[in-house]
Design a protein around this motif. Structure first.
Motif, PDB file in Angstrom:
ATOM      1  N   UNK A   1       0.811  -1.225   0.000  1.00 20.00           N
ATOM      2  CA  UNK A   1       0.000   0.000   0.000  1.00 20.00           C
ATOM      3  C   UNK A   1       0.846   1.278   0.000  1.00 20.00           C
ATOM      4  N   UNK A   2       2.136   1.147   0.146  1.00 12.30           N
ATOM      5  CA  UNK A   2       3.013   2.320   0.197  1.00 12.30           C
ATOM      6  C   UNK A   2       3.048   3.007  -1.174  1.00 12.30           C
ATOM      7  N   UNK A   3       2.887   4.321  -1.170  1.00 14.71           N
ATOM      8  CA  UNK A   3       2.904   5.078  -2.422  1.00 14.71           C
ATOM      9  C   UNK A   3       3.946   6.193  -2.361  1.00 14.71           C
ATOM     10  N   UNK A   4       4.331   6.632  -3.532  1.00 14.00           N
ATOM     11  CA  UNK A   4       5.259   7.751  -3.661  1.00 14.00           C
ATOM     12  C   UNK A   4       4.473   9.058  -3.600  1.00 14.00           C
ATOM     13  N   UNK A   5       5.150  10.207  -3.545  1.00 14.22           N
ATOM     14  CA  UNK A   5       4.442  11.493  -3.539  1.00 14.22           C
ATOM     15  C   UNK A   5       3.524  11.705  -4.745  1.00 14.22           C
ATOM     16  N   UNK A   6       3.832  11.062  -5.895  1.00 15.77           N
ATOM     17  CA  UNK A   6       2.978  11.225  -7.084  1.00 15.77           C
ATOM     18  C   UNK A   6       1.756  10.304  -7.056  1.00 15.77           C
ATOM     19  N   UNK A   7       1.589   9.542  -5.969  1.00 13.05           N
ATOM     20  CA  UNK A   7       0.423   8.670  -5.821  1.00 13.05           C
ATOM     21  C   UNK A   7       0.592   7.280  -6.401  1.00 13.05           C
ATOM     22  N   UNK A   8       1.678   7.031  -7.104  1.00 15.09           N
ATOM     23  CA  UNK A   8       1.932   5.701  -7.656  1.00 15.09           C
ATOM     24  C   UNK A   8       2.597   4.815  -6.604  1.00 15.09           C
ATOM     25  N   UNK A   9       2.463   3.499  -6.755  1.00 15.64           N
ATOM     26  CA  UNK A   9       3.063   2.589  -5.774  1.00 15.64           C
ATOM     27  C   UNK A   9       4.574   2.775  -5.635  1.00 15.64           C
TER      28      UNK A   9
END
Length: 192
Positions: A162-170
């Motif tokens: 469930x962890x995502x990057x700042x751009x909302x992608x995994x």
């Protein structure tokens, strides 16, 4: 860079070149008993669903393995809880019993280690979907294994996935490829 994608059904003489390409799978994947038994059978028994990409020199740079499966068969009707192990069991059982498949399941995309991160995995995923459509299937599913999870063995998979990057992608690179490839209405379709 341009890559030519073919299936083993179209070019059966390239079997050894395609399946012999170097990969970078972590050890936990290669020690899976169901996968060990069935993975090697895919190229022989489902050659129309095994794709390989070549560069301009004719070198194999990526492979894509998928299988047709009766996802909506009696007693199934949903994505399998045991991921690709169960998909492989279903696909080969369906083949043995003559059960008509209704879905194509991605099994693996391998990119030569020196070419990872150059968009080739997304190209292979797209080719896999195109190949499924060419064989009359409307849906491709993918029991995805996060490719970098082995670097965090103590992180619970639920947290990691469930962890995502700042751009909302995994956060995970392989989950990111699938998130980008999914149409907006189908993104992050998870099992309940």
């Amino acid at each position: 860079m341009e890559w030519k994608v073919s299936s083993l059904a179209e070019r059966p003489d390239d079997l050894e070149r395609a399946v012999g390409m170097a990969d970078s799978w972590p050890e936990f994947v290669t020690r899976d008993l169901v996968g060990d038994y069935h993975y090697g059978r895919i190229a022989r028994e489902f050659p129309a669903y095994v794709l390989f990409a070549e560069d301009e020199r004719g070198e194999v740079v990526a492979t894509g393995f998928s299988v047709p499966v009766a996802l909506d068969a009696e007693g199934r009707g949903a994505l399998p809880a045991r991921g690709w192990d169960e998909v492989l069991l279903w696909a080969f059982a369906d083949l043995r019993r003559g059960t008509r498949p209704d879905t194509v399941s991605a099994i693996a995309i391998n990119v030569r280690p020196d070419l990872q991160g150059k968009g080739l995995s997304g190209r292979m995923l797209s080719a896999m979907r195109d190949n499924a459509r060419a064989h009359g299937f409307d849906e491709v599913v993918a029991p995805v294994r996060p490719s970098a999870k082995h670097l965090e063995p103590h992180t619970p998979i639920e947290e990691y996935a469930r962890r995502v990057r700042p751009d909302g992608l995994p956060h995970d690179p392989w989950l990111r490829v699938h998130a980008r490839a999914a149409p907006p209405s189908r993104r992050w379709r998870r099992r309940p």
